[in-house]
Design an enzyme around this catalytic site. Sequence first.
Site, PDB file in Angstrom:
ATOM      1  N   SER A  21       0.823  -1.211   0.000  1.00  0.00           N
ATOM      2  CA  SER A  21       0.000   0.000   0.000  1.00  0.00           C
ATOM      3  C   SER A  21       0.860   1.266   0.000  1.00  0.00           C
ATOM      4  O   SER A  21       1.865   1.358   0.702  1.00  0.00           O
ATOM      5  CB  SER A  21      -0.893  -0.002   1.231  1.00  0.00           C
ATOM      6  N   ASN A  69       9.716   8.599   4.612  1.00  0.00           N
ATOM      7  CA  ASN A  69       8.588   9.329   4.044  1.00  0.00           C
ATOM      8  C   ASN A  69       7.644   9.809   5.126  1.00  0.00           C
ATOM      9  O   ASN A  69       7.531   9.196   6.194  1.00  0.00           O
ATOM     10  CB  ASN A  69       7.844   8.479   3.003  1.00  0.00           C
ATOM     11  N   GLY A  72       1.692  11.329   4.798  1.00  0.00           N
ATOM     12  CA  GLY A  72       0.536  11.771   5.587  1.00  0.00           C
ATOM     13  C   GLY A  72      -0.788  11.249   5.073  1.00  0.00           C
ATOM     14  O   GLY A  72      -1.816  11.914   5.181  1.00  0.00           O
ATOM     15  N   LEU A  73      -0.762  10.032   4.499  1.00  0.00           N
ATOM     16  CA  LEU A  73      -1.987   9.394   4.023  1.00  0.00           C
ATOM     17  C   LEU A  73      -2.814  10.291   3.098  1.00  0.00           C
ATOM     18  O   LEU A  73      -4.045  10.328   3.182  1.00  0.00           O
ATOM     19  CB  LEU A  73      -2.861   8.929   5.212  1.00  0.00           C
ATOM     20  N   ASN A  99      -6.766  -1.039   1.126  1.00  0.00           N
ATOM     21  CA  ASN A  99      -6.178  -0.675   2.416  1.00  0.00           C
ATOM     22  C   ASN A  99      -6.910   0.555   2.949  1.00  0.00           C
ATOM     23  O   ASN A  99      -7.098   1.535   2.224  1.00  0.00           O
ATOM     24  CB  ASN A  99      -4.678  -0.401   2.219  1.00  0.00           C
ATOM     25  N   ASN A 127      -4.872  -0.503   7.913  1.00  0.00           N
ATOM     26  CA  ASN A 127      -3.596   0.153   8.223  1.00  0.00           C
ATOM     27  C   ASN A 127      -3.632   0.555   9.689  1.00  0.00           C
ATOM     28  O   ASN A 127      -4.047   1.655  10.034  1.00  0.00           O
ATOM     29  CB  ASN A 127      -3.399   1.362   7.310  1.00  0.00           C
ATOM     30  N   CYS A 130       0.334   3.158  10.313  1.00  0.00           N
ATOM     31  CA  CYS A 130       1.047   4.263   9.697  1.00  0.00           C
ATOM     32  C   CYS A 130       1.556   5.229  10.768  1.00  0.00           C
ATOM     33  O   CYS A 130       0.780   5.768  11.541  1.00  0.00           O
ATOM     34  CB  CYS A 130       0.153   5.004   8.718  1.00  0.00           C
ATOM     35  N   ILE A 191       6.062  -5.656   7.704  1.00  0.00           N
ATOM     36  CA  ILE A 191       5.852  -4.527   8.593  1.00  0.00           C
ATOM     37  C   ILE A 191       5.530  -3.254   7.807  1.00  0.00           C
ATOM     38  O   ILE A 191       5.833  -3.167   6.612  1.00  0.00           O
ATOM     39  CB  ILE A 191       7.138  -4.266   9.445  1.00  0.00           C
ATOM     40  N   GLY A 243       8.865  -5.386   3.516  1.00  0.00           N
ATOM     41  CA  GLY A 243       9.983  -4.578   4.007  1.00  0.00           C
ATOM     42  C   GLY A 243      11.257  -4.806   3.225  1.00  0.00           C
ATOM     43  O   GLY A 243      11.935  -5.808   3.408  1.00  0.00           O
TER      44      GLY A 243
HETATM   45  C1  LIG Z   1       6.051   6.581   0.082  1.00  0.00           C
HETATM   46  C2  LIG Z   1       5.397   5.500   0.897  1.00  0.00           C
HETATM   47  C3  LIG Z   1       4.034   5.573   1.160  1.00  0.00           C
HETATM   48  C4  LIG Z   1       3.413   4.590   1.922  1.00  0.00           C
HETATM   49  N1  LIG Z   1       2.071   4.674   2.139  1.00  0.00           N
HETATM   50  C5  LIG Z   1       1.447   3.705   2.852  1.00  0.00           C
HETATM   51  C6  LIG Z   1       0.046   3.734   3.028  1.00  0.00           C
HETATM   52  O1  LIG Z   1      -0.654   4.629   2.529  1.00  0.00           O
HETATM   53  N2  LIG Z   1      -0.531   2.741   3.765  1.00  0.00           N
HETATM   54  C7  LIG Z   1       0.197   1.717   4.304  1.00  0.00           C
HETATM   55  O2  LIG Z   1      -0.389   0.844   4.940  1.00  0.00           O
HETATM   56  N3  LIG Z   1       1.529   1.647   4.131  1.00  0.00           N
HETATM   57  C8  LIG Z   1       2.172   2.624   3.416  1.00  0.00           C
HETATM   58  N4  LIG Z   1       3.535   2.537   3.220  1.00  0.00           N
HETATM   59  C9  LIG Z   1       4.300   1.419   3.805  1.00  0.00           C
HETATM   60  C10 LIG Z   1       4.544   0.311   2.786  1.00  0.00           C
HETATM   61  O3  LIG Z   1       3.332  -0.268   2.350  1.00  0.00           O
HETATM   62  C11 LIG Z   1       5.443  -0.788   3.371  1.00  0.00           C
HETATM   63  O4  LIG Z   1       4.802  -1.366   4.483  1.00  0.00           O
HETATM   64  C12 LIG Z   1       6.792  -0.265   3.822  1.00  0.00           C
HETATM   65  O5  LIG Z   1       7.253   0.740   2.956  1.00  0.00           O
HETATM   66  C13 LIG Z   1       7.855  -1.366   3.910  1.00  0.00           C
HETATM   67  O6  LIG Z   1       8.040  -2.004   2.662  1.00  0.00           O
HETATM   68  P1  LIG Z   1       9.183  -1.585   1.597  1.00  0.00           P
HETATM   69  O7  LIG Z   1      10.470  -1.480   2.347  1.00  0.00           O
HETATM   70  O8  LIG Z   1       9.168  -2.662   0.568  1.00  0.00           O
HETATM   71  O9  LIG Z   1       8.775  -0.264   1.045  1.00  0.00           O
HETATM   72  C14 LIG Z   1       4.171   3.519   2.452  1.00  0.00           C
HETATM   73  C15 LIG Z   1       5.543   3.446   2.160  1.00  0.00           C
HETATM   74  C16 LIG Z   1       6.158   4.413   1.391  1.00  0.00           C
HETATM   75  C17 LIG Z   1       7.629   4.299   1.127  1.00  0.00           C
END
Ligand SMILES: Cc1cc2nc3c(=O)[nH]c(=O)nc-3n(C[C@H](O)[C@H](O)[C@H](O)COP(=O)(O)O)c2cc1C
Lengths: 317, 258
Positions: A21, A69, A72-73, A99, A127, A130, A191, A243
Amino acid sequence: MVDMRVQIGPLELRNPVLTASGTFGYAKEFEGLVDFSRLGGVVSKTVTLEPRAGNPPPRIVETPAGMLNSIGLANDGVDRFIAEKLPYLASLSTRVIVNVAGKSEEEFVAIVERLERESGFDAFELNFSCPNVKEGGLAFSSDPKVTERVTRAVRRVTSRCLIVKLTPNVTDIASIARAAEDGGADAISAINTVVGMAVDVYTRRPRLATVTGGLSGPAIRPIAVARVWQIAQQVRIPVIGVGGIFQPEDALEFLIAGATAVQIGTAHFVQPDAAIRVAEGIENYCERYGFRSVRQIIGSLDTTSPDPSSAAAISTE
Amino acid sequence: MELCQVIERRKVADSTFRYTLASPFLARAVRPGNFINIRVSPSLMPLWRRPFSVHDADPSRGQVDILFQVVGEGTRILSCASVGAELDVFGPLGNSFPLPPPGSPAVLVAGGLGIAPFLFLSRALKANGSPTHLLYGARSRSRLVELDGFQALGVEIRLATEDGSAGVRGTVVDLLQETETDLPPEAWHYVCGPLAAVSAIGRELSRRQGKVWVSLETTMACGFGACMGCAVKARGDRGYHLVCKDGPVFELSEVELW
Ligand SMILES: Cc1cc2nc3c(=O)[nH]c(=O)nc-3n(C[C@H](O)[C@H](O)[C@H](O)COP(=O)(O)O)c2cc1C
Ligand SMILES: Cc1cc2nc3c(=O)[nH]c(=O)nc-3n(C[C@H](O)[C@H](O)[C@H](O)COP(=O)(O)OP(=O)(O)OC[C@H]3O[C@@H](n4cnc5c(N)ncnc54)[C@H](O)[C@@H]3O)c2cc1C
Ligand code: FES
């Protein structure tokens, strides 16, 4: 032919690779870049009841093998999500997981109720994690009682597959995962991002407008693998590992540690088709090492002390 | 995404390089103002791709040029690519500069590497029959890039350097103030450079008539609307624009730069 199917609660995925997400928009952003039919599924960006403009810039900072990052949703709210984003998601030949987030238990229930009436998607991911939003996120999955209560409240209003996504920023993630299981979750995603911070030493200012933000990318992978391993030993429901996955081997670490599926996040920014490459790589691995089904790998971690005559032991000499 | 070979590599000013990349696809697809996102290394450091404006494009030869300055690790690695090397390029990305009505004049205002997208734009303006003026400011003479391409297109050029080593002493804003009366007031203005420079230039231009288009630079993780990291405040109470997707080119009145 390797059988790549995995089961997340009531939901069968064609392969264990999902998009994380907030890193895959509402899929439309990846049209022409990704063949959606080769993904296990798509998890859409967090949607909230009301529109949210998001945080002021700077919202992102690059860090060693990762990024911070504080988006801020940012999203247009559930009504516009249903009108403008869901139809496209529904048209994809893959699983769609929506999500959602809320500021309170009532909001979580309200948004799931609102979406439950719609067709075109297969599961909810809550979620609960966050770390960016002051009044939301953190509270829900930092306390097992709250996690269980809100999961149960949402469980009552949906018959769809229900996934709870956890923050790693807690002392005992496995107890939170158990609470989600007790509340009726079909699966756990872990995570979300790790709280982090970066400072510009020349201006002595924080590099993010919100001061702290969420760390993602390969830098957090070992943390995420450990969390998934801890959770997988404590719950019976499937765990979805997230992650820092960039390569097939990264995803395999999670599967071997006990994840039933994985999500690709930050990698999409660098390589928009990262998820497909990972899915292909997992399949090649299975073929090469004689696994007829990817399910044979899940939780196959061997923690017995290594045989001194094994190839690995020899190669380190 | 495609692998593009570096077919020419030239140092054009202090720590500033111009690369010609072979890409028939990009050369046909790009418009002035677009950018491309380059993965400078297959390793995880730096992690993100790096965005660069298209400096020029030649569809008949299947080539696109970038112009860049070494400011950190990513651009340093890029500057080490030799002729024949293959770069992992994603693009074209972003929107493009709208053109004024045929025949009507244009003023380009560049701070530093903000000059990059303007050669390609000047080509389009020439085809549009627009008399074009370039106001270009840099720290010193050694930082000014070659301007033969602009001269060949008949662009009228005015320079400013902070140390006075070429053109007017001062910034491009000083140059702008000085030339206020002798440039066509109805001209469309195009502004590009680091955010602080664009903001200062925009402020000066907001007092004048004629449309103003600014090309903005923000940190970008993805470059195609997936991360929502490149936000810039929208004018009024309308939230944020994404620079990579809604921009990088905005009408000055759309964004809140000061
Ligand atoms: C720019 C950005 C925006 C994200 N937005 C959301 C979000 O809206 N909702 C959510 O549950 N996780 C959000 N995440 C978290 C990711 O879904 C993921 O759990 C986290 O980045 C770890 O995975 P990764 O290392 O592969 O990115 C966001 C991550 C990034 C980097
Ligand atoms: C749409 C767009 C088009 C661009 N076009 C060009 C171009 O044609 N030619 C060119 O040379 N550069 C251009 N840039 C800027 C270029 O992308 C950055 O200079 C580059 O990403 C820096 O990478 P680095 O790893 O060398 O530096 P980093 O290690 O990332 O940063 C080094 C220093 O530069 C600063 N910095 C990084 N990125 C930027 C930025 N975008 N603006 C201002 N300061 C920054 C950092 O704060 C830091 O102080 C463009 C940027 C954008 C967003
Ligand atoms: S850089 Fe990712 S949305 Fe603009």
